[in-house]
Design an enzyme around this catalytic site. Structure first.
Site, PDB file in Angstrom:
ATOM      1  N   ASP A   1       4.386 -33.497  51.448  1.00 52.29           N
ATOM      2  CA  ASP A   1       5.320 -32.611  52.275  1.00 52.29           C
ATOM      3  C   ASP A   1       6.500 -32.646  51.169  1.00 52.29           C
ATOM      4  O   ASP A   1       7.095 -33.346  50.585  1.00 52.29           O
ATOM      5  CB  ASP A   1       5.511 -33.433  53.395  1.00 52.29           C
TER       6      ASP A   1
ATOM      7  N   ASP B   1       4.754 -25.808  53.058  1.00 51.89           N
ATOM      8  CA  ASP B   1       5.268 -27.185  52.315  1.00 51.89           C
ATOM      9  C   ASP B   1       4.593 -28.112  52.603  1.00 51.89           C
ATOM     10  O   ASP B   1       4.889 -29.322  52.034  1.00 51.89           O
ATOM     11  CB  ASP B   1       6.708 -27.123  52.542  1.00 51.89           C
ATOM     12  N   GLU B   2       3.412 -28.141  52.944  1.00 51.47           N
ATOM     13  CA  GLU B   2       2.936 -29.564  53.660  1.00 51.47           C
ATOM     14  C   GLU B   2       1.149 -29.284  53.539  1.00 51.47           C
ATOM     15  O   GLU B   2       0.722 -28.169  54.131  1.00 51.47           O
ATOM     16  CB  GLU B   2       3.088 -29.547  55.221  1.00 51.47           C
TER      17      GLU B   2
HETATM   18  P1  TTP Z   1       9.756 -29.490  57.197  1.00 50.89           P
HETATM   19  O1  TTP Z   1       8.739 -29.995  56.101  1.00 50.89           O
HETATM   20  O2  TTP Z   1       9.638 -29.954  58.566  1.00 50.89           O
HETATM   21  O3  TTP Z   1      11.177 -29.769  56.549  1.00 50.89           O
HETATM   22  P2  TTP Z   1      11.981 -29.665  55.112  1.00 50.89           P
HETATM   23  O4  TTP Z   1      10.901 -29.620  53.931  1.00 50.89           O
HETATM   24  O5  TTP Z   1      13.061 -28.922  54.985  1.00 50.89           O
HETATM   25  O6  TTP Z   1      12.659 -31.360  54.900  1.00 50.89           O
HETATM   26  P3  TTP Z   1      11.741 -32.612  54.739  1.00 50.89           P
HETATM   27  O7  TTP Z   1      12.254 -33.158  53.274  1.00 50.89           O
HETATM   28  O8  TTP Z   1      12.245 -33.654  55.896  1.00 50.89           O
HETATM   29  O9  TTP Z   1      10.197 -32.469  54.712  1.00 50.89           O
HETATM   30  O10 TTP Z   1       9.767 -27.934  56.830  1.00 50.89           O
HETATM   31  C1  TTP Z   1       9.333 -27.386  55.809  1.00 50.89           C
HETATM   32  C2  TTP Z   1      10.189 -25.796  55.639  1.00 50.89           C
HETATM   33  O11 TTP Z   1       9.850 -25.263  56.784  1.00 50.89           O
HETATM   34  C3  TTP Z   1      11.898 -26.135  55.677  1.00 50.89           C
HETATM   35  O12 TTP Z   1      12.083 -26.294  54.584  1.00 50.89           O
HETATM   36  C4  TTP Z   1      12.182 -24.842  56.540  1.00 50.89           C
HETATM   37  C5  TTP Z   1      10.895 -24.436  57.351  1.00 50.89           C
HETATM   38  N1  TTP Z   1      11.412 -24.729  58.832  1.00 50.89           N
HETATM   39  C6  TTP Z   1      11.681 -23.850  59.513  1.00 50.89           C
HETATM   40  O13 TTP Z   1      11.862 -22.670  59.189  1.00 50.89           O
HETATM   41  N2  TTP Z   1      12.009 -24.060  61.085  1.00 50.89           N
HETATM   42  C7  TTP Z   1      11.934 -25.352  61.519  1.00 50.89           C
HETATM   43  O14 TTP Z   1      12.191 -25.532  62.633  1.00 50.89           O
HETATM   44  C8  TTP Z   1      11.410 -26.478  60.631  1.00 50.89           C
HETATM   45  C9  TTP Z   1      11.388 -27.786  61.012  1.00 50.89           C
HETATM   46  C10 TTP Z   1      11.105 -25.966  59.228  1.00 50.89           C
HETATM   47 MG    MG Z   2       8.825 -30.734  54.093  1.00 49.70          MG
END
Ligand code: TTP
Ligand code: MG
Length: 345
Positions: free
Chosen positions: A11, A105-106
């Site tokens: 992630d 992103d995952e």
């Molecule tokens: P996530 O992996 O949930 O968050 P993140 O990568 O920003 O942070 P973390 O370090 O905790 O993993 O989500 C990935 C991307 O998806 C995030 O950068 C933006 C997008 N996203 C949205 O557009 N809306 C949302 O509600 C969420 C949770 C994420």
């Molecule tokens: Mg993330």
């Protein structure tokens, strides 16, 4: 018994925000939120500097500004995020064909066929991601998807955690039930009333007791609390639909509130569709479950994931409830399968 699998969940760290900071070094070290620069709307994400103030994904911009007046807001640049995601997936593909993306992103990777340790492979992959994209990622390494996903969150940002097969029982005993997939606020509350805070507490209940109290969900809890998860890592191209659900912690009587949540869930469906779907979209679907547990679905042909189409469907489904409060909103798409393709003559 087959040998344990080597599953890695990767992630990216504050993905959109990390890309904005990478591309504008003047933002480095400052609190940054992505999206909602119009003043209305919500943040898609925030970097770790902004999270220290309590800012997070899906937070209304006005609230983020209250918590952190110096937050810098940047517009969303999907094309750039998609390109970074493509680069990261190309790195994964050097290691395995078994890649299951969950969003931009995952992803899960099955590296069971590799002789190196899962931890060493994860370090190597994260290093390649950093060298080639300038972005950091976190990883969880475990014998199954469920534990790998919990573990990737453990040492975020820019960290990893391996849960080896022999460590699974003790890891699970100490794990808080809220970390299990499918256990939200409401689930935690019911479990707290039973004196359950960790998976170890949950393990003391028999399968029968959990099924009796919670039905199908109870059976899932029984398996999950023991760290059992046989789901394969699948890059399934024959998927027929994709949807996300939101269960409310309190039943919703207010259509405007429902609309706000619908927008958020639509955002999640959009990113999931971008990440996973290769086929054409056949139709858009909304499902509502009402307070009396009856459900209704509304569907509209077409492929655009536009807010207007979903709003029309939401209105239609809501009106069918004739004033009943809503406990669950589902939103998704139906996909064209091979049977839907016109036959070649
Ligand atoms: P996530 O992996 O949930 O968050 P993140 O990568 O920003 O942070 P973390 O370090 O905790 O993993 O989500 C990935 C991307 O998806 C995030 O950068 C933006 C997008 N996203 C949205 O557009 N809306 C949302 O509600 C969420 C949770 C994420
Ligand atoms: Mg993330």
């Amino acid at each position: 018994m087959p040998p344990p699998r080597k599953i890695i969940h990767i992630d990216m760290d504050c993905f959109y925000a990390a890309i904005e900071v990478r591309d504008d070094p003047s933002l480095k070290g400052k609190p940054v939120g992505v999206g909602g620069s119009s003043g209305r709307g919500v943040l898609t994400t925030a970097n770790y500097e902004a999270r220290k103030f309590g800012c997070h994904s899906a937070m209304p911009v006005f609230m983020a500004r209250q918590l952190c007046p110096e937050i810098i807001l940047t517009p969303v640049r999907f094309d750039v995020y998609r390109e970074a995601s493509r680069q990261v997936r190309a790195i994964f593909a050097r290691y395995t064909d078994l890649i299951e993306p969950l969003s931009l992103d995952e992803a899960y990777l099955d590296l069971s066929h590799r002789s190196e340790s899962g931890a060493a492979l994860a370090r190597e992959i994260r290093k390649a991601i950093f060298t080639e994209t300038g972005l950091t990622a976190s990883a969880g390494i475990a014998p199954n998807k469920m534990i790998a996903k919990v573990a990737s969150d453990w040492n975020k940002p820019d960290g990893q955690l391996e849960v080896r097969p022999d460590e699974v029982p003790s890891f699970m005993r100490g794990l808080r039930v809220g970390k299990l997939h499918g256990v939200g606020k409401r689930g935690r509350e019911s479990l707290t009333k039973m004196g359950v805070t960790t998976c170890g507490d949950l393990q003391k209940f028999t399968k029968f007791e959990l099924a009796d109290r919670f039905g199908k969900w109870g059976l899932e809890l029984y398996e999950r609390s023991r760290g059992n998860d046989n789901r394969p890592v699948s890059n399934d191209r024959t998927r027929k639909s994709l949807s996300k659900e939101h269960t409310f912690s309190e039943n919703i009587h207010d259509f405007d509130w429902l609309t706000d949540v619908m927008r958020k869930v639509l955002g999640e469906v959009r990113s999931s569709v971008e990440a996973k779907v290769e086929q054409d979209i056949k139709s858009r679907v909304i499902k509502l479950k009402f307070e009396d547990f009856t459900t209704t679905t509304a569907e509209k042909a077409g492929s655009e994931l536009d807010e207007k189409a979903y709003l029309d469907l939401l209105k239609l489904a809501w009106d069918r409830g004739q004033g009943k409060a809503v406990r669950l909103l589902g939103l998704g798409v139906k996909l064209a399968t091979e049977e839907d393709q016109p036959e070649l003559l």
